[in-house]
Scaffold this active site. Sequence first.
Site, mmCIF file in Angstrom:
data_model
loop_
_atom_site.group_PDB
_atom_site.id
_atom_site.type_symbol
_atom_site.label_atom_id
_atom_site.label_comp_id
_atom_site.label_asym_id
_atom_site.label_seq_id
_atom_site.Cartn_x
_atom_site.Cartn_y
_atom_site.Cartn_z
ATOM 1 N N GLY A 1 0.831 -1.205 0.000
ATOM 2 C CA GLY A 1 0.000 0.000 0.000
ATOM 3 C C GLY A 1 0.858 1.244 0.000
ATOM 4 O O GLY A 1 2.062 1.181 -0.272
ATOM 5 N N ASN A 2 0.245 2.380 0.276
ATOM 6 C CA ASN A 2 1.026 3.612 0.428
ATOM 7 C C ASN A 2 0.376 4.473 1.503
ATOM 8 O O ASN A 2 -0.680 4.125 2.020
ATOM 9 C CB ASN A 2 1.171 4.339 -0.912
#
Length: 405
Positions: free
Chosen positions: A218-219
């Site tokens: 993810g980020n």
Amino acid sequence: MHNKIFKNKKILLGVTGCIAAYKAAFLTRDLKILGAEVKVIMTTSATEFISPLTLSTLSENTVIINTFPLSNNENPEMGTWHIDSALWADLMIIAPCTINTVAKIAHGFADNALTTIVTALRSPLLVCPAADVDMYNNKITQKNIQTLKDFGINILDAEEGELASGLKGKGRLPELNKIIDAAALILSGSKKKDLTNKKILITAGPTYEDIDPVRFIGNRSSGKMGYWLAKASYLRGADVTLISGPSSENIYPEVNYIYVRSADEMEKAVKQNLKTNDILIMSAAVADYRPQKIVKNKIKKENKLSSIKLKENNDILASVDKKDKYVVGFALETENGIANAKKKLKNKDLDMIVLNVLKSKQSGFDTDTNKIKILKKNGNTKDFPVTSKFLAANNILSEIVKTIK
Ligand code: CTP
């Protein structure tokens, strides 16, 4: 979020006789916490639902109820109090506003302290009508609400939901955070309803690319910028669809909300919905890569995993059909911001790109503020100071409106 906008602002809060009048106590408290000065004006019916003492204590001001002094000895010098209060205000909010008071304002009545002040008001007025579903949908009520809109009065439409009568439908006083956002928009001087009849598709948040049933790539995007774009677009009159990756932000019930998890799901949702929209704002932080395959069962430590094979995701912005659409992208950069943003503007064939420089602590992921620079297809650029994400969203929308009008 809105502290700077409300600090030292003078707000008249009108409260009328509706079951939602108790919410005026929370609204008063929230406005005070944001730094505003608040004076409450109640109709006599409102005092049946909530005590003036509650509102005078929370607002730290006397509550105005009567047009005339109750005795000859009471404040004889206050003959022009209604004019003084009306001139004092930077903004008047009536929440909740009964259909009776809506009707009176629509026809210029000044038969109590609240409606008298409205007729003398020089500041903007935000009216939040609330009633039971049939009273709210009543044709005469709707005509009166339209009359207020036609006079340039700001109306925040009632929300759908459970009503005090047990019926379900439109008529609920909007959530207080939405009333405060609408007030913030007015106080910040944004042009009201300049996106009426526009359909806007906004993406927000990160995408999660699953590795196995418990892990993902993810980020750090929180989604705040995209959610503020969606909320500000709604308040400015647009029909809004928000496609969001996983985020803990809240959105207004009137925004069409589509939840997605991966870049692939986001791509499908954007392509499906873009056809019926006029504007696309891609503020999502879309993952550029995903694992080549999602492992079915949890990867165990003893597997001694040392690498994950990745596959490139499609670039949604670059590949959407942009015919007759106004398309805005974002560029989040840590270095060579302007050069990289210009490259993305050209390579992805965008009308506008919003550069987000991730150098300062006041900008970027999970902050409530942002420093942006806007670059347009025609070569124009505009720098903005550090502002709240709410104001940054409104600055972006104002730039879009300037170009498309
Ligand atoms: N974007 C997209 N699809 C992707 C990746 C990005 O639509 N697969 C969009 C983003 O929503 C944003 C713009 O493209 O509006 C730029 O995203 P950014 O991550 O800054 O750029 P990339 O093209 O991915 O380049 P890089 O990561 O190398 O900076």
